[in-house]
Design a protein around this motif. Structure first.
Motif, PDB file in Angstrom:
ATOM      1  N   VAL A  39      38.785  30.568  49.863  1.00  0.00           N
ATOM      2  CA  VAL A  39      39.117  31.591  48.909  1.00  0.00           C
ATOM      3  C   VAL A  39      39.970  30.853  47.717  1.00  0.00           C
ATOM      4  CG1 VAL A  39      39.905  33.912  48.225  1.00  0.00           C
ATOM      5  CG2 VAL A  39      38.489  33.559  50.536  1.00  0.00           C
ATOM      6  N   ASN A  40      39.764  30.993  46.654  1.00  0.00           N
ATOM      7  CA  ASN A  40      40.479  30.246  45.826  1.00  0.00           C
ATOM      8  C   ASN A  40      41.443  31.111  44.714  1.00  0.00           C
ATOM      9  OD1 ASN A  40      39.568  27.664  46.286  1.00  0.00           O
ATOM     10  ND2 ASN A  40      37.721  28.265  44.878  1.00  0.00           N
ATOM     11  N   CYS A  41      41.062  32.266  44.715  1.00  0.00           N
ATOM     12  CA  CYS A  41      41.888  33.058  43.708  1.00  0.00           C
ATOM     13  C   CYS A  41      41.559  34.788  44.054  1.00  0.00           C
ATOM     14  CB  CYS A  41      41.520  32.977  42.349  1.00  0.00           C
ATOM     15  SG  CYS A  41      39.622  32.994  41.901  1.00  0.00           S
ATOM     16  N   VAL A  55      34.700  29.283  42.027  1.00  0.00           N
ATOM     17  CA  VAL A  55      35.220  30.301  41.193  1.00  0.00           C
ATOM     18  C   VAL A  55      36.698  29.976  41.203  1.00  0.00           C
ATOM     19  CG1 VAL A  55      35.744  32.577  40.389  1.00  0.00           C
ATOM     20  CG2 VAL A  55      33.618  31.801  41.631  1.00  0.00           C
ATOM     21  N   THR A  56      37.519  29.467  40.107  1.00  0.00           N
ATOM     22  CA  THR A  56      38.941  28.900  40.083  1.00  0.00           C
ATOM     23  C   THR A  56      39.887  29.843  39.927  1.00  0.00           C
ATOM     24  OG1 THR A  56      38.527  28.081  37.878  1.00  0.00           O
ATOM     25  CG2 THR A  56      38.069  26.512  39.736  1.00  0.00           C
ATOM     26  N   ASN A  57      39.547  30.954  38.990  1.00  0.00           N
ATOM     27  CA  ASN A  57      40.636  31.905  38.626  1.00  0.00           C
ATOM     28  C   ASN A  57      39.826  33.483  38.424  1.00  0.00           C
ATOM     29  OD1 ASN A  57      43.122  33.092  38.277  1.00  0.00           O
ATOM     30  ND2 ASN A  57      43.757  31.283  37.184  1.00  0.00           N
ATOM     31  N   ILE A  58      40.599  34.455  38.588  1.00  0.00           N
ATOM     32  CA  ILE A  58      40.028  35.702  38.424  1.00  0.00           C
ATOM     33  C   ILE A  58      41.109  36.927  38.022  1.00  0.00           C
ATOM     34  CG2 ILE A  58      39.907  36.378  40.774  1.00  0.00           C
ATOM     35  CD1 ILE A  58      37.276  37.449  40.293  1.00  0.00           C
ATOM     36  N   ARG A  59      40.684  37.454  37.020  1.00  0.00           N
ATOM     37  CA  ARG A  59      41.841  38.738  36.560  1.00  0.00           C
ATOM     38  C   ARG A  59      41.131  39.921  36.244  1.00  0.00           C
ATOM     39  NH1 ARG A  59      44.992  35.584  38.515  1.00  0.00           N
ATOM     40  NH2 ARG A  59      46.538  34.516  37.319  1.00  0.00           N
ATOM     41  N   PHE A  60      41.935  41.034  36.574  1.00  0.00           N
ATOM     42  CA  PHE A  60      41.603  42.341  35.876  1.00  0.00           C
ATOM     43  C   PHE A  60      42.240  42.497  34.396  1.00  0.00           C
ATOM     44  CE2 PHE A  60      40.931  43.568  40.268  1.00  0.00           C
ATOM     45  CZ  PHE A  60      39.986  44.218  40.053  1.00  0.00           C
ATOM     46  N   THR A  77      38.152  38.817  44.506  1.00  0.00           N
ATOM     47  CA  THR A  77      38.400  37.355  44.843  1.00  0.00           C
ATOM     48  C   THR A  77      37.361  36.326  44.164  1.00  0.00           C
ATOM     49  OG1 THR A  77      37.231  37.336  46.946  1.00  0.00           O
ATOM     50  CG2 THR A  77      39.335  38.281  47.002  1.00  0.00           C
ATOM     51  N   GLY A  78      37.661  35.086  44.475  1.00  0.00           N
ATOM     52  CA  GLY A  78      36.664  34.239  44.037  1.00  0.00           C
ATOM     53  C   GLY A  78      36.810  33.031  44.836  1.00  0.00           C
TER      54      GLY A  78
END
Length: 1969
Positions: free
Chosen positions: A1892-1894, A1937-1942, A1906-1907
């Motif tokens: 899990v990356n992010c 998937v390198t990054n994730i944000r709301f 998560t990504g």
């Protein structure tokens, strides 16, 4: 000698006792006629309870194990086991086969099911992958196949309420399948918490997506969609084996012996417990149940079938029973009544009534029974047991008389003596005990002679002797009752045996095959009265022999039905029946014996139709004393067409020889010569081993074949045209009923049949793939749509084709022996006949199979060899010509009469409107009336009848006639001697064509000054041919011996001929009369040559390694050349006549002085300088280059140099004629190559003026004349192939983008590994440390603070239940091309990134998505045909080509509604890199990334693969159909351009030819466009565009672009062409150009992107606009008029995109990537607002809490702070050398934390201004920093690191906080950590190599996204401390998937991709309140 023929009586299967209940389920049904259908052993049974009658289906060759009933309930499908198992669909009423499905499954067919309307059938195999296969069963065609499951599948069913859906179940799984295109895609059923994961045994589908299934524990599981929704517990007490759905509801049956009926909603109706009924017993287990109306059928494990009437459910009616588990060995017949007794390992003994077909008594014993016998008076029944005991019962009431146990091993055989006094008991311990019956079975003797177990016993009629057989095959005799062994043969001679059941002995020698010593016959029984013997063996075969049969290998009749071994067989007491029992199939078969006298009435039972024919090949010969085969036919049957090397093997051989080339190609090789040759005339016709291969075409030309050439001969003009598509011997030819198309079949490893047009000489279709070795016969159907062919493989396969489509319709094994003819029935296209050696078979098509019935000869004739056959004037009538000169007349399959027609074989016959014409070996053509009653006229082929216009001379009278055809008022006749004659109805005969007769042809000489040549052959003739326009044979002379060489004298008056016996002669060249002859040698003369000039000397070379030199004038031998170590192959004189050059078989090149013959050594340099009178040598430096790379396997046999010494022609063993430039120095010279001869070219010679080349084919006996076309003069011709054995050594050019695209390796998601170099133990595998302070249960502490500070505290929190993809920023332009297209007149554009197809509206920017791909899309194309508007095809990457869901696939879908129309699973392993629709839009072309770069053509609507072939050994970039064609396409790639044609199912290709332009070289080709008149344009790596006419390069548009031309687009409406390339923008140039139709003028467009170089990857042209996709992930629209650029789509150029930050309050976000840019995106406006070029790769980005500042961390360790308002740099600093991984502002905006890969976090105080001095840092972080989060009060920082550990530090001191309690109390401002107990649940089970990356927790604090490395975005609840928490997954990204944000307010989630450089914006769907 009677044993040499099979007995003339017959057995007919009358009854089968038993039912297969073991290991099978759901195999018992009611048919529409209320009959019951089931199977036992290898027989399908239809039982009528009303009439108590059985019908049998016997089309299977092994055990049947599965059965399905068609919805109309008349047809049945059954599947069998076996190495090549097949499925039969048959009619339960007529028990005839309707269709056969084969060649797909292995091991066996476990389940079958029909769909709702009965059109399709699904089958499941028993192979390791349990393959699931869907069939169009009527056509016998497989539609789709996929691996089913890793474990056994027990049941499969179509969903009868939803189309194209299936359900399968089995060991620990249930799967729900959908069928689309050719793809079967499974979804596993989710058991969830509702039920246990367990084995599902049966299922039934219901409405509303409900599926009911029976489980192993007796529960019924109810599924909705793929989810388990409820269970009905305890439906049965144990496993539910069967479930049957009917109108009223469902019936289930289980291992507990109960039947339960349920209504349509699965509420219970009633239960029937079979164990409690009168017939019931403990342990009864139900295997099959069928409910119809008020009847229920039940099949049990123990082979019973019950019928239950619902009203009287406690009285089931037992309608069938049989033995159950265990082997069945014991069989005895009652001596006076029609009863049979059987006993089995199931411990039961049963008595059957043969008259009533019923079980009348049954008794269960203590032990397994192995043998039985009934006393002569019928009172006692003795049973031998497996434990060594035997028991005697009274027959009438089954009470025990005695039980005796004297032995320890099994009793295998026992028999009462004929007088009833003794019982002999044979045991496996090799003894026989004798018991006295009257003395209460006291033992009175024992026989101990055997050394092995006893297998058979027989008493003599007087009860005084016993004979035994044992396991060693020994036969011994004993005197009774004492048991003394008898050794004297005399004593035994007179003994008459009461019964004969022994397998060894003189009387039964014949039951054993001739050369076998195997012991596989289990049982024999002799019928003395009928003189027949019946045997049973291990292969399930019952055979009838004559008795006695003394000679080994006797003929027999055979009957199949049992599956494996038949253990015993007996005649009934009155010889009316034969009873046989099967060991493993537990079944008892009762056969009716039909003696000879009754056979006449029983003709209707003649040929039982079956696939494994009961009158099968082995016992074929009803009469084996067939006359000797005719010598010609015998010769022909011995011909083998096997080749050491087939042409198909050449590519592999060349590959293997690659290494040798590498060394050789350093030298620059000569170009191929400028001259070319063209086939002009062929002398010869293939008659010696082919028949009926000569026809008139529509316009009266004559078509035939010789060597590898199809010839069309115009007899008025005496010219020939040639079909040169074959590359090896053509063996058969037939003409279409309309007389315009011809089909020819050739020799080959995978031989092909070509159908070609006689007018245009182009191939229409090529059929391959189902024959081996060669094709011996072909025939068109009367409507011309189908073609039948026969192969010359061992089983002489017969195939029926739909030739236009190139599809195999049906296939079957023909016969063991050669088949000469196949003929299709002119009235019924489904019927055909084949005829051949002792063979006449009548076939009909059944689905994918053919069912053959042997011709029934009866008493009329004998089983003869058939040489030809035709159909008569009705569909029943057929006529065949035999090898003895008869014509057989057949009606249906019966021989009606025979007529004597010829002396010797009838080789050819032809049906006319009224009557027939036949031709035979006697050289006579006979015309007959329409019933062969009388012969109307005969023509003898004689020299006397030859007309003056003949083109040659008849060699002998009455030559054997091999082909006859009528038309145009003439009879056309082809003879064995290679002549074609035309017989006028009035009698005169014209000779049209002739060639040499059988025997190799080697000798060839051309005349010194006339256009004539001489040939001499092993057929013992010397012939002179005219090469000028008359093309005829001028003279012929017969020789005493065959010859191998000849030569004209320099003055042309004499002709020298070398013969095979070592003699030679000189003849007058005009009259061919002898001048002189010599005989000095024993071995054959191999070359003969006159010295130049006056021709004073004659050199004669022989196979005994000497060359004799003769003085021609004095006729004396004057010298002998000695010194060669092997036979001489070629000799040449020098111009002075003083020197001889010699080649030998040992590849020596020697020189001798003439005339003495002294050996000279001449250095190779000097050889060149010598002037040679002729050059036919194949050795030496001057011709080193003529030897091919594969010189080991093939020899160059001949060469000849033109008189101007420029061109060397060669001939070789593979049948190639090649032209080289002379001298050919250096290895592997370039050449032009011509195929026409089939195998060895034995000689080549130029004529005196070099105007023609004459070549000889050794085994094809043909003389071919080629015209020489000089360099200047020539139109390009297709046969001119310029080749060399190795690819061009020039490189194809270099460009970084091309190299990247070529070398990229695509990983599929499932195999992706972690993107960060993490180490350590994954969180879900770490042991939890015990918490230091275990809190007391009732805590007085203040309540735990929130984990996370939440923004919308006042509102009620609403969890997020779903994410919906709303926007994607990104386009895959970096390694894909031609993937942006306009739709809807330019309103929308379509393109792709990651695994989604994107439809983007140009005006609004809104997007919709196609999300069905499960991995990255690599190519996209749009269907241009108006019928298929907005249809898109996309191809994806995949794993191996195993047809599973991970295999590469192509999706065809509707761009507007995103409906999938078809999915094509491909055999392209790795992925699909190019797709293209054909002109009609119905075909799709795809190219794979597999090592062969396979090209496949699909009919995409049906999901059918039409054709497939390896494309090229290097990468193919693009392949496109011509816009006006469904058959022509072009492929381009690395150093490759190929022009393809689809012919039927075959793909033919031509390489692009460069030679017409000087110095053109093959570059790497990248793009394709098309113009009118067959013009093709290809863009190259150098920026040139090549223009091709057909496949020939006709000009080059130099430097169309400065860099590679990556994209070209042909506008269909006006033909204008757009090109896109890689260039630097300049005033005049642009990366996009619009050209006219011929690429002569252009207009350039600049893309205003501000890039240093523009690299265009895709172009498309709409109305007034050009759409451009670039390498930089932009999609730009350029106006044609004003050249204005409008950027529609932006994206990052290179990834991964590591940095992602969402604005604290607005719907905008920032991304930072490896491409050195930070970009600002607006979600509402759907576009990029700004981008900043940093000059270095960026790694992380962050907004300050107020959103007024942005911090950016770089890969080089620097970080920058920008002011948002002005984008000015506020401050920058570089305190670290390596990448900054995360950067964070504290919530109070005071501190900046910077985390890097140097295992550190630095703190900066922002209040001190932009100097940015570090105030402190965190120490002892064990690995690189991944993510950081501040606490809400800015006092703590949590850091996750690369070793899966999370640490907490104080701010700003950097002190490590260890206190768990304190940590638990912290409230965090944000949570982006992937580590920590709160998020333990996000780690999945399958993450061995991937991470899990992010992660990011929502602002509401209750959701978490998560990504990961698999490209998945997952949605969890927060916190999720339980391992493997429940979640929803969202696919779309490529791996990583390198990054994730709301975003603010939790309105959206933004995810950033690693591999796909794309940003996905997902809309959050909140749960309603």
């Amino acid at each position: 000698m009677a044993a040499r023929s099979a007995p003339s009586c017959h057995l007919r299967l009358e009854w089968v006792y038993g039912y297969r209940g073991h290991q099978c389920r759901n195999n018992l049904y009611y048919t529409a006629a209320k009959e019951i259908v089931y199977f036992v052993a290898g027989v399908g049974v239809v039982y009528s309870p009303r009439e108590h009658r059985q019908k049998f289906y016997r089309g299977h060759s092994d055990d049947i194990i599965s059965l399905a009933l068609h919805p109309e309930r008349v047809l049945v499908a059954t599947g069998q086991v076996g190495k090549e198992p097949y499925i039969c669909i048959w009619d339960s009423y007529t028990v005839q086969t309707i269709s056969v499905l084969k060649d797909v499954h292995t091991h066996g067919i476990a389940c079958l099911a029909f769909d709702l309307d009965g059109q399709r059938l699904v089958s499941v195999g028993l192979d390791s992958k349990n393959a699931v296969c869907v069939w169009d069963w009527k056509r016998g065609k497989m539609l789709s196949m996929a691996p089913g499951h890793t474990d056994r599948i027990f049941d499969i069913s179509w969903d009868l309420y939803q189309p194209n859906k299936l359900v399968s179940c089995g060991v620990k799984h249930i799967k729900f399948w959908s069928l689309c295109g050719n793809a079967l895609t499974p979804k596993r059923g989710v058991f969830g918490k509702t039920g246990d994961l367990q084995t599902i045994l049966c299922l039934a589908c219901a409405r509303d997506e409900l599926t009911y299934s029976g489980a192993l524990n007796g529960d019924i599981y109810v599924w909705k969609g793929i989810n388990l929704i409820r269970t009905i517990q305890g439906a049965h007490a144990a496993g539910i084996f069967s479930m049957n759905a009917c109108e009223e509801g469902f019936a289930t049956g289980g291992r507990d012996g109960c039947i339960r009926l349920w209504d349509l909603t699965f509420k219970p109706i009633t239960v029937i417990d079979l164990r409690e009924t009168d017939q019931g017993y403990k342990g009864l287990s139900v295997r099959s149940v069928c409910w119809r109306g008020d009847h229920i059928l039940v099949g049990t494990q123990d082979s019973e079938i019950f019928e239950i009437v619902v009203q009287e459910r406690n009285k089931p009616f037992l309608i069938m029973q049989g033995h159950c588990e265990g082997e069945l060995w014991a069989l005895a017949v009652h001596p006076t009544k029609p009863l049979a007794v059987t006993g089995s390992d199931d411990r039961s003994v049963r008595i059957w009534s043969l008259v009533d077909h019923a079980l009348i008594a049954r008794c269960n014993m203590e032990e397994a029974i192995r043998c039985a016998a009934v006393n002569a008076d019928g009172i006692h029944l003795a049973l031998g047991m497996k434990d060594g005991s035997f028991t005697v019962l009274r027959v009438r009431d089954m009470t025990e008389v005695v039980h005796i146990k004297d032995r320890k091993e099994a009793i295998h055989e026992l028999k009462y003596s004929p007088d009833g006094t003794y019982l002999a008991v044979g045991c496996n311990d090799s003894s026989v005990d004798i018991y006295g019956v009257a003395q209460r079975y006291k033992k009175v003797g024992e026989c101990l002679g055997s050394l092995s177990f006893i297998t058979h016993l027989d008493w003599s009629s007087d009860s005084r002797y016993l004979q035994t057989n044992d396991g060693n095959g020994k036969r011994l005799f004993y005197r009774m009752p004492g048991g003394k062994e008898v050794t004297s043969a005399e004593e035994i001679k007179g003994v008459h045996w009461a019964s004969w059941t022994c397998v060894s002995g003189l009387e039964v020698n014949g039951i054993w095959p001739k050369y076998s010593d195997i012991n596989d016959i289990n049982s024999v029984d002799g019928n003395y009265i009928g003189q027949v013997l019946v045997t049973a063996d291990d292969y399930g075969i019952i055979k009838l022999f004559r008795y006695p049969c003394l000679r080994k290998g006797a003929k027999f009749r055979k009957y199949i039905g049992h599956s494996a071994h038949v253990t015993n067989v007996r005649w009934s007491h009155d010889y009316q029946w034969v009873i046989s029992i099967g060991g493993a199939d537990h079944s008892v078969f009762q056969w009716k014996f039909i003696p000879e006298r009754k056979l006449k009435d029983a003709l209707h039972i003649a040929p039982q139709e079956s696939l494994a024919d009961s009158h099968s090949d082995e016992s074929d010969s009803d009469l084996s004393d067939v006359p000797e085969l005719d010598s010609e036919i015998e010769q022909e049957t011995q011909l083998t067409y096997h080749r050491q090397v087939y042409k198909e093997d050449l590519p592999q051989l060349k590959e293997q020889c690659k290494e040798k080339q590498k060394s050789a190609t350093s030298k620059r090789r000569e170009r191929a010569p400028g001259n070319s040759i063209r086939l002009h005339f062929v002398h010869g016709y293939r008659g010696y081993d082919c028949r009926s291969n000569l026809f008139y075409t529509q316009i009266g030309e004559i078509v035939y074949h010789v060597a590898a050439v199809g010839v069309i001969y115009n007899r008025q003009q005496n010219t020939q045209r040639f079909y040169l598509g074959h590359d090896d011997d053509i063996l058969c030819l037939t003409i279409h009923p309309l007389k315009d198309y011809v089909a020819t079949g050739q020799v080959g490893r995978d031989p092909s049949i070509h159908i070609w047009d006689t007018e245009t000489i182009k191939p229409l279709s090529i059929l391959k793939g189902h024959h081996q070795c060669g094709i011996s016969a072909v025939d068109f159907s009367a409507d011309g749509k189908r073609l039948a062919s026969v192969g010359i493989d061992d089983s002489h396969t017969v195939v029926l084709w739909d030739w236009k489509k190139g599809e195999k319709l049906s296939i079957a094994r023909g016969s063991k022996d050669k088949i000469f003819v196949v003929k299709m029935n002119p009235y019924v296209p489904d019927k055909l006949i084949t005829a051949g050696i002792k063979h006449m078979k009548f076939w009909r098509k059944a689905g994918g199979g053919l069912i053959g019935r042997k011709g029934y000869i009866g008493t009329l004739g004998k089983n003869d060899t058939m040489m030809c056959a035709v159909y008569g004037w009705t569909e029943e009538m057929a006529f065949s010509g035999t090898s003895t000169g008869d014509v057989c007349i057949w009606r249906d399959i019966f021989l009606v009469k025979t007529v004597k027609a010829h002396d010797g074989p009838v080789f050819s016959m032809h049906a006319l409107e009224k009557g027939f014409v036949t031709g035979g070996k006697d050289g006579i053509v006979a015309l007959w009336d329409d019933s062969f009653e009388r012969c109307l006229k005969t023509y003898a082929i004689k020299r006397a009848a030859l007309a003056p216009g003949s083109k040659g001379l008849l060699l002998e009278d009455n030559p054997s006639i091999r082909a006859i055809s009528l038309g145009h008022g003439h009879i056309l006749v082809g003879t064995k001697n290679g002549e074609i004659l035309e017989v006028d109805k009035s009698g005169p005969i014209t000779l049209l064509v002739q060639g040499h007769m059988e025997g190799e042809v080697w000798g060839l000489a051309t005349h010194p000054y006339l256009p004539i040549c001489a040939t001499v052959s092993d057929d013992k003739t010397l012939r002179i041919w005219d090469l000028s326009p008359s093309h005829c044979m001028l003279a012929v002379r017969k020789l005493k011996k065959g010859g191998r060489c000849c030569c004209f004298s320099p003055d042309g008056k004499a002709l020298a001929v070398g013969l095979n016996d070592g003699s030679f002669l000189m003849a007058n060249a005009d009259t061919l009369e002898d001048l002189v002859s010599f005989h000095h040698r024993k071995d054959m003369i191999s070359d003969i040559r006159f010295s130049p000039g006056s021709g004073k000397y004659l050199a004669v070379a022989s196979h005994d390694s000497f060359i004799d030199i003769y003085n021609v004038m004095s006729s004396k031998r004057v010298g002998i050349c000695k010194g060669a170590t092997s036979y001489i192959t070629h000799i040449d004189w020098d111009i002075r006549g003083k020197l001889l050059q010699v080649n030998t078989g040992a590849k020596e090149q020697l020189f001798f002085e003439a005339p003495r013959g002294k050996k000279q050594t001449i250095p190779s340099v000097e050889v060149e300088k010598i002037a040679w009178a002729s050059w036919t040598s194949v050795l030496g430096l001057c011709c080193e280059g003529i030897w091919p790379v594969i010189g080991e396997v093939t020899d160059v046999t001949a060469s000849c140099l033109t008189s101007d010494k420029m061109v060397l022609a060669t001939g070789d063993d593979l049948g190639f004629v090649k032209l080289f430039r002379y001298p050919t120095k250096g290895k592997f010279g370039k050449f032009k190559r011509y195929v026409a001869h089939s195998t060895h070219v034995t000689n080549v010679r130029w004529t005196y003026d070099d105007s023609m080349l004459v070549t000889l084919g050794g085994t094809d006996m043909s003389l071919m004349v080629w015209t020489n076309e000089m360099e200047g003069y020539r139109e390009k011709r297709p046969c001119d192939s310029e080749e060399s054995d190795i690819d061009s050594e020039e490189d194809g050019g270099y460009d970084s983008d091309v190299t990247r695209e070529n070398e990229i390796s695509y990983t599929i998601r499932a195999l992706s590994t972690n993107v960060r170099p993490m180490f350590g133990i994954k969180p879900h595998l770490q042991q939890k440390e015990p918490s230091t302070d275990e809190r007391p249960p009732v805590s007085r502490a203040p309540p735990q603070p929130e984990k996370l500070q939440t923004n919308n505290v006042g509102k009620k929190k609403r969890p997020i239940e779903d994410l919906v993809l709303e926007l994607v920023f990104g386009y895959r332009g970096r390694d894909c091309r031609n993937n942006v297209h306009y739709l809807n007149d330019g309103d929308d554009i379509i393109y792709h990134t990651a695994s989604i197809g994107i439809l983007h509206n140009v005006a609004t920017g809104s997007q919709s998505f196609y999300q069905e791909h499960n991995d990255d899309i690599l190519c996209l194309t749009v269907n241009q045909h108006p019928k298929f508007i907005n249809i898109v095809a996309t191809g994806q990457v995949g794993d191996s080509a195993d047809m599973s869901a991970a295999a590469p696939s192509i999706h065809i879908w509707d761009a507007m509604n995103k409906q999938t129309l078809s999915i094509l699973r491909c055999y392209h392993s790795k992925g699909v890199c190019s797709v293209s629709f054909s002109a009609t839009g119905k075909l799709l072309l795809s190219v794979g990334l597999d090592p062969e770069h396979t090209i496949t053509i699909w009919r995409w609507q049906e999901g059918a693969k039409i054709a497939s072939r390896a494309g090229h050994n290097q990468r193919i970039f693009v392949a496109e159909f011509r816009p006006d064609s469904d058959t022509q396409f072009v492929s381009v790639g690395v150093k490759h351009v190929k022009f393809w044609t689809l012919a039927g199912r075959a793909l033919l290709s031509k390489k692009g030819l460069l030679s017409t332009l000087e110095d053109a070289r093959m570059q790497t080709m990248l793009a394709i466009a098309f113009g009118a008149n067959n013009l093709t344009f290809t863009g190259t790596i150098s920026g040139d565009v090549c223009v091709w006419k057909d496949h020939i390069l006709c000009r080059i548009v130099a430097r169309a672009h400065n860099g590679p031309v990556f994209a070209m687009y042909t506008t269909l409406r006006d033909g204008l062409i757009v090109t896109g390339g890689k260039e630097r923008p300049s005033k005049e140039g642009g990366a996009v150009k619009l050209w006219d139709q011929e690429l002569r003028r252009c207009r350039a467009f600049r893309l205003e992107t501000g890039q240093a170089t523009d690299c265009v990857r895709s172009v498309c042209r709409g109305k007034g606009k050009i759409l451009v996709g670039t390498r930089n992930a932009e999609i730009i629209e350029v106006g044609e008029k004003n050249a204005a650029c409008n950027i529609l789509v932006n994206g990052h150029v290179d990834g991964p995109i590591w940095g992602l930050a969402t604005h604290p309050s607005r719907d905008i976000f920032l991304s930072a990537a490896e491409d050195g840019t930070v970009r600002l995106w607006d979600i509402a406006d759907k576009k990029m607002l700004n981008k900043v070029n940093l000059g270095h790769a960026a790694r992380t980005v962050c907004y300050s809490p107020e959103g007024d500042m942005v911090a950016i961390g770089m890969k080089n360790g620097e970080f920058i702070i920008l002011l948002v308002s002005s984008l000015k740099i506020w401050g920058k600093k570089r305190d670290r050398r390596c990448a900054i991984h995360d950067i964070r502002f504290s919530p109070d905006s005071r501190y900046l934390a910077v985390g890097s890969s140097e295992n550190s976090v630095d703190f900066y105080d922002l209040t001190l201004g932009p100097t940015l001095n570090r105030i402190s840092y965190c120490k002892d972080i064990p690995s690189f920093v991944i993510q950081m989060d501040f606490s809400a009060d800015s006092r703590y920082l949590q850091v996750s690191s690369g070793c899966y550990k999370r640490h907490i530090y104080e701010v700003p001191s950097g002190k490590h906080l260890m206190d768990h309690a304190a940590i638990d109390r912290i409230t965090w401002a944000t949570w982006t950590s992937i580590l920590g107990d709160e998020v333990l649940g996000i780690w999945s089970r399958h993450a061995e190599k991937a991470d899990v990356n992010c992660a990011c927790v929502s602002h509401s604090g209750i959701s978490l996204v998560t990504g990961d490395d698999f490209g998945m975005v997952k949605l969890f609840d927060f916190p999720c401390p339980e391992k493997f928490a429940k979640h929803k997954r969202f696919l779309g990204h490529s791996p990583h998937v390198t990054n994730i944000r709301f975003t603010s307010g939790d309105r959206h989630v933004v995810s950033a991709g690693g591999d796909d450089c794309s940003l996905f914006v997902w809309k959050c769907v909140h749960m309603p309140h």
